[in-house]
Motif scaffolding. Structure first.
Motif, PDB file in Angstrom:
ATOM      1  N   THR A 160       0.988   7.139  -6.406  1.00 18.37           N
ATOM      2  CA  THR A 160      -0.170   8.019  -6.603  1.00 18.37           C
ATOM      3  C   THR A 160       0.182   9.463  -6.296  1.00 18.37           C
ATOM      4  O   THR A 160      -0.136  10.371  -7.064  1.00 18.37           O
ATOM      5  CB  THR A 160      -1.351   7.562  -5.708  1.00 18.37           C
ATOM      6  OG1 THR A 160      -1.649   6.198  -6.008  1.00 18.37           O
ATOM      7  CG2 THR A 160      -2.580   8.410  -5.942  1.00 18.37           C
ATOM      8  N   LYS A 161       0.876   9.676  -5.173  1.00 15.66           N
ATOM      9  CA  LYS A 161       1.252  11.035  -4.763  1.00 15.66           C
ATOM     10  C   LYS A 161       2.149  11.698  -5.817  1.00 15.66           C
ATOM     11  O   LYS A 161       1.960  12.860  -6.183  1.00 15.66           O
ATOM     12  CB  LYS A 161       1.969  10.970  -3.409  1.00 15.66           C
ATOM     13  CG  LYS A 161       1.969  12.281  -2.655  1.00 15.66           C
ATOM     14  CD  LYS A 161       2.456  12.080  -1.237  1.00 15.66           C
ATOM     15  CE  LYS A 161       3.964  12.239  -1.212  1.00 15.66           C
ATOM     16  NZ  LYS A 161       4.551  12.092   0.114  1.00 15.66           N
ATOM     17  N   LYS A 163       2.080   1.955  -3.461  1.00 20.73           N
ATOM     18  CA  LYS A 163       0.978   2.475  -4.286  1.00 20.73           C
ATOM     19  C   LYS A 163       0.675   3.930  -3.939  1.00 20.73           C
ATOM     20  O   LYS A 163       0.443   4.750  -4.816  1.00 20.73           O
ATOM     21  CB  LYS A 163      -0.280   1.624  -4.100  1.00 20.73           C
ATOM     22  CG  LYS A 163      -0.167   0.260  -4.745  1.00 20.73           C
ATOM     23  CD  LYS A 163      -1.432  -0.538  -4.513  1.00 20.73           C
ATOM     24  CE  LYS A 163      -1.314  -1.916  -5.125  1.00 20.73           C
ATOM     25  NZ  LYS A 163      -2.513  -2.731  -4.882  1.00 20.73           N
ATOM     26  N   GLU A 164       0.687   4.236  -2.636  1.00 19.80           N
ATOM     27  CA  GLU A 164       0.445   5.622  -2.202  1.00 19.80           C
ATOM     28  C   GLU A 164       1.548   6.547  -2.707  1.00 19.80           C
ATOM     29  O   GLU A 164       1.285   7.671  -3.132  1.00 19.80           O
ATOM     30  CB  GLU A 164       0.371   5.691  -0.671  1.00 19.80           C
ATOM     31  CG  GLU A 164      -0.932   5.171  -0.110  1.00 19.80           C
ATOM     32  CD  GLU A 164      -0.893   5.011   1.407  1.00 19.80           C
ATOM     33  OE1 GLU A 164      -0.034   5.623   2.082  1.00 19.80           O
ATOM     34  OE2 GLU A 164      -1.733   4.243   1.915  1.00 19.80           O
ATOM     35  N   PHE A 165       2.793   6.080  -2.640  1.00 23.06           N
ATOM     36  CA  PHE A 165       3.931   6.859  -3.128  1.00 23.06           C
ATOM     37  C   PHE A 165       3.753   7.175  -4.614  1.00 23.06           C
ATOM     38  O   PHE A 165       3.895   8.325  -5.038  1.00 23.06           O
ATOM     39  CB  PHE A 165       5.233   6.078  -2.895  1.00 23.06           C
ATOM     40  CG  PHE A 165       6.459   6.773  -3.424  1.00 23.06           C
ATOM     41  CD1 PHE A 165       7.094   7.748  -2.668  1.00 23.06           C
ATOM     42  CD2 PHE A 165       6.978   6.469  -4.680  1.00 23.06           C
ATOM     43  CE1 PHE A 165       8.227   8.402  -3.154  1.00 23.06           C
ATOM     44  CE2 PHE A 165       8.104   7.109  -5.176  1.00 23.06           C
ATOM     45  CZ  PHE A 165       8.722   8.078  -4.395  1.00 23.06           C
ATOM     46  N   GLU A 167       0.838  -1.201   0.000  1.00 21.49           N
ATOM     47  CA  GLU A 167       0.000   0.000   0.000  1.00 21.49           C
ATOM     48  C   GLU A 167       0.877   1.256   0.000  1.00 21.49           C
ATOM     49  O   GLU A 167       0.585   2.240  -0.641  1.00 21.49           O
ATOM     50  CB  GLU A 167      -0.929   0.018   1.225  1.00 21.49           C
ATOM     51  CG  GLU A 167      -2.187  -0.796   1.048  1.00 21.49           C
ATOM     52  CD  GLU A 167      -2.979  -0.430  -0.215  1.00 21.49           C
ATOM     53  OE1 GLU A 167      -3.282   0.748  -0.433  1.00 21.49           O
ATOM     54  OE2 GLU A 167      -3.285  -1.356  -1.000  1.00 21.49           O
ATOM     55  N   LYS A 168       1.979   1.171   0.753  1.00 16.94           N
ATOM     56  CA  LYS A 168       2.902   2.307   0.860  1.00 16.94           C
ATOM     57  C   LYS A 168       3.460   2.675  -0.524  1.00 16.94           C
ATOM     58  O   LYS A 168       3.541   3.855  -0.877  1.00 16.94           O
ATOM     59  CB  LYS A 168       4.031   1.930   1.821  1.00 16.94           C
ATOM     60  CG  LYS A 168       4.860   3.080   2.297  1.00 16.94           C
ATOM     61  CD  LYS A 168       5.864   2.601   3.330  1.00 16.94           C
ATOM     62  CE  LYS A 168       6.801   3.724   3.701  1.00 16.94           C
ATOM     63  NZ  LYS A 168       7.868   3.277   4.581  1.00 16.94           N
ATOM     64  N   GLU A 187      10.740   3.319  -6.054  1.00 16.86           N
ATOM     65  CA  GLU A 187      10.597   4.749  -5.763  1.00 16.86           C
ATOM     66  C   GLU A 187      11.466   5.587  -6.691  1.00 16.86           C
ATOM     67  O   GLU A 187      11.031   6.594  -7.232  1.00 16.86           O
ATOM     68  CB  GLU A 187      10.956   5.044  -4.294  1.00 16.86           C
ATOM     69  CG  GLU A 187       9.952   4.536  -3.282  1.00 16.86           C
ATOM     70  CD  GLU A 187      10.091   3.055  -2.943  1.00 16.86           C
ATOM     71  OE1 GLU A 187       9.276   2.553  -2.166  1.00 16.86           O
ATOM     72  OE2 GLU A 187      11.006   2.385  -3.465  1.00 16.86           O
ATOM     73  N   GLU A 200       0.180  12.409  -9.172  1.00 20.62           N
ATOM     74  CA  GLU A 200      -0.774  13.524  -9.054  1.00 20.62           C
ATOM     75  C   GLU A 200      -0.106  14.867  -9.337  1.00 20.62           C
ATOM     76  O   GLU A 200      -0.747  15.805  -9.791  1.00 20.62           O
ATOM     77  CB  GLU A 200      -1.419  13.539  -7.665  1.00 20.62           C
ATOM     78  CG  GLU A 200      -2.520  12.497  -7.532  1.00 20.62           C
ATOM     79  CD  GLU A 200      -3.047  12.364  -6.117  1.00 20.62           C
ATOM     80  OE1 GLU A 200      -2.408  12.868  -5.162  1.00 20.62           O
ATOM     81  OE2 GLU A 200      -4.099  11.731  -5.972  1.00 20.62           O
TER      82      GLU A 200
END
Length: 99
Positions: free
Chosen positions: A21-22, A17-19, A14-15, A75, A25
């Protein structure tokens, strides 16, 4: 803007995926009219270095832009992809302004 994240041959946390997405964006600051973004992460040759490959596909009016980078970490690959895409989108925007 629709963001689609795909992990190939591994399970993305999840971490991660959030990275992704952020970071993705932030592309909307470079180009306002982005319809859809697809992030494809995959592990190539699991035992080697530089095996994290990220493909970034951005759908905009008039076509799709694509960049792909391979690094030691997802990353790092995501960062490089987003940077390269910002440059591409900025160039496209300037071209369309000039015509």
């Amino acid at each position: 803007m629709e963001i689609n994240i795909q992990a190939v041959r591994f399970d993305a946390t999840e971490k991660l995926k959030e990275f992704a997405t952020k970071k993705v964006e932030k592309l909307s600051k470079s180009y306002e009219d982005i319809k859809k973004v697809e992030v494809q992460m995959k592990v190539v040759k699991p035992q080697t270095a530089l095996n994290k490959e990220v493909g970034l596909s951005v759908v905009i009016p008039g076509g799709t832009q694509y960049v792909e980078k391979t690094c030691d970490t997802f990353e790092e690959s995501i960062d490089l992809c987003v940077d390269a895409m910002k440059v591409k989108l900025t160039k496209l925007k300037e071209k369309s302004r000039n015509h």
